[in-house]
Design a protein around this motif. Structure first.
Motif, PDB file in Angstrom:
ATOM      1  N   GLN A  10      18.511  -9.862 -21.974  1.00 11.36           N
ATOM      2  CA  GLN A  10      18.583  -8.685 -21.195  1.00 11.36           C
ATOM      3  C   GLN A  10      17.922  -8.445 -19.888  1.00 11.36           C
ATOM      4  N   PHE A  11      18.177  -8.137 -19.393  1.00 16.10           N
ATOM      5  CA  PHE A  11      16.917  -7.606 -18.090  1.00 16.10           C
ATOM      6  C   PHE A  11      15.717  -6.286 -18.256  1.00 16.10           C
ATOM      7  N   ALA A  12      15.308  -6.970 -18.689  1.00  8.92           N
ATOM      8  CA  ALA A  12      13.413  -6.238 -18.691  1.00  8.92           C
ATOM      9  C   ALA A  12      13.059  -6.209 -17.559  1.00  8.92           C
ATOM     10  N   MET A  13      12.104  -4.960 -17.550  1.00  7.80           N
ATOM     11  CA  MET A  13      11.378  -4.805 -16.288  1.00  7.80           C
ATOM     12  C   MET A  13       9.966  -5.602 -16.680  1.00  7.80           C
ATOM     13  N   HIS A  14       9.413  -6.218 -15.014  1.00  3.73           N
ATOM     14  CA  HIS A  14       7.742  -6.458 -15.510  1.00  3.73           C
ATOM     15  C   HIS A  14       7.382  -5.866 -14.399  1.00  3.73           C
ATOM     16  N   ILE A  15       5.851  -5.413 -14.943  1.00  3.06           N
ATOM     17  CA  ILE A  15       5.073  -5.625 -13.680  1.00  3.06           C
ATOM     18  C   ILE A  15       4.983  -6.891 -13.280  1.00  3.06           C
ATOM     19  N   HIS A  16       4.878  -6.953 -11.487  1.00  2.20           N
ATOM     20  CA  HIS A  16       4.718  -8.260 -11.005  1.00  2.20           C
ATOM     21  C   HIS A  16       3.429  -8.249  -9.865  1.00  2.20           C
ATOM     22  N   HIS A  17       2.810  -6.993  -9.299  1.00  4.70           N
ATOM     23  CA  HIS A  17       1.359  -6.797  -8.746  1.00  4.70           C
ATOM     24  C   HIS A  17       1.161  -5.393  -8.436  1.00  4.70           C
ATOM     25  N   LEU A  18      -0.044  -5.393  -8.717  1.00  5.49           N
ATOM     26  CA  LEU A  18      -0.790  -3.976  -7.470  1.00  5.49           C
ATOM     27  C   LEU A  18      -1.638  -4.057  -6.692  1.00  5.49           C
ATOM     28  N   GLY A  19      -1.389  -2.718  -5.903  1.00  9.31           N
ATOM     29  CA  GLY A  19      -1.693  -2.896  -4.447  1.00  9.31           C
ATOM     30  C   GLY A  19      -2.812  -1.656  -4.102  1.00  9.31           C
ATOM     31  N   PHE A  20      -3.849  -2.592  -3.788  1.00 12.10           N
ATOM     32  CA  PHE A  20      -5.185  -1.646  -3.003  1.00 12.10           C
ATOM     33  C   PHE A  20      -4.953  -1.294  -1.237  1.00 12.10           C
ATOM     34  N   LEU A  21      -5.140  -0.590  -1.438  1.00 13.72           N
ATOM     35  CA  LEU A  21      -5.260   0.062  -0.073  1.00 13.72           C
ATOM     36  C   LEU A  21      -6.381  -0.514   1.198  1.00 13.72           C
ATOM     37  N   VAL A  22      -6.809  -0.891   1.653  1.00 13.88           N
ATOM     38  CA  VAL A  22      -7.818  -1.641   2.370  1.00 13.88           C
ATOM     39  C   VAL A  22      -8.450   0.175   4.003  1.00 13.88           C
ATOM     40  N   HIS A  23      -9.514   0.136   3.822  1.00 10.96           N
ATOM     41  CA  HIS A  23      -9.435   1.320   5.067  1.00 10.96           C
ATOM     42  C   HIS A  23     -10.268   1.171   6.131  1.00 10.96           C
ATOM     43  N   ASN A  24     -10.580  -0.002   6.560  1.00  7.98           N
ATOM     44  CA  ASN A  24     -11.560  -0.703   7.800  1.00  7.98           C
ATOM     45  C   ASN A  24     -11.638  -1.863   7.806  1.00  7.98           C
ATOM     46  N   GLN A  25     -11.421  -2.358   8.924  1.00  4.99           N
ATOM     47  CA  GLN A  25     -11.554  -3.841   9.128  1.00  4.99           C
ATOM     48  C   GLN A  25     -12.937  -4.646   8.755  1.00  4.99           C
ATOM     49  N   GLN A  26     -14.551  -3.591   8.512  1.00  5.79           N
ATOM     50  CA  GLN A  26     -15.061  -4.726   7.445  1.00  5.79           C
ATOM     51  C   GLN A  26     -14.799  -4.460   6.541  1.00  5.79           C
ATOM     52  N   ALA A  27     -13.876  -3.476   5.353  1.00  5.44           N
ATOM     53  CA  ALA A  27     -13.049  -3.845   4.269  1.00  5.44           C
ATOM     54  C   ALA A  27     -12.537  -5.202   4.254  1.00  5.44           C
ATOM     55  N   TRP A  28     -11.429  -4.951   5.127  1.00  7.62           N
ATOM     56  CA  TRP A  28     -10.279  -5.989   5.068  1.00  7.62           C
ATOM     57  C   TRP A  28     -11.943  -7.728   5.512  1.00  7.62           C
ATOM     58  N   ASP A  29     -12.483  -7.590   6.411  1.00  4.30           N
ATOM     59  CA  ASP A  29     -13.024  -8.760   6.756  1.00  4.30           C
ATOM     60  C   ASP A  29     -13.816  -9.173   5.149  1.00  4.30           C
ATOM     61  N   GLY A  30     -14.696  -8.393   4.757  1.00  6.68           N
ATOM     62  CA  GLY A  30     -15.076  -8.142   3.642  1.00  6.68           C
ATOM     63  C   GLY A  30     -14.487  -9.384   2.332  1.00  6.68           C
TER      64      GLY A  30
END
Length: 85
Positions: A10-30
């Motif tokens: 039967q159909f069952a839902m499962h967690i696929h992924h967790l999402g995180f917000l990155v706030h600036n270019q320095q954090a993205w590059d890091g």
């Protein structure tokens, strides 16, 4: 979805992924540097100029993906327009 639904095909839902917000270019590059240093794999990434950058990183020990989102101004405006509580 009911517990044990998977065993009964039967159909069952499962967690696929967790999402995180990155706030600036320095954090993205890091973040990208840390992903490379750790040997983890980016399974999918995209950049829509003016809107956002994102990537999905496989975290095998959790059996999931982490999604990192770095919004640009139009992306920030979009997220701010989504109702929340």
């Amino acid at each position: 979805a009911a517990i044990g639904a998977q065993e009964r095909n039967q159909f069952a839902m499962h967690i696929h992924h967790l999402g995180f917000l990155v706030h600036n270019q320095q954090a993205w590059d890091g973040l990208l540097a840390e992903i490379e240093r750790s040997g983890r794999s980016i399974r999918q990434s995209n950049h829509t100029p003016g809107f956002l950058r994102h990537c999905f990183v496989h975290i095998p020990e959790l059996g999931h993906f982490f999604e990192y989102i770095f919004p640009e101004q139009a992306g920030i405006d979009y997220f701010e327009s989504v109702p929340s509580n």
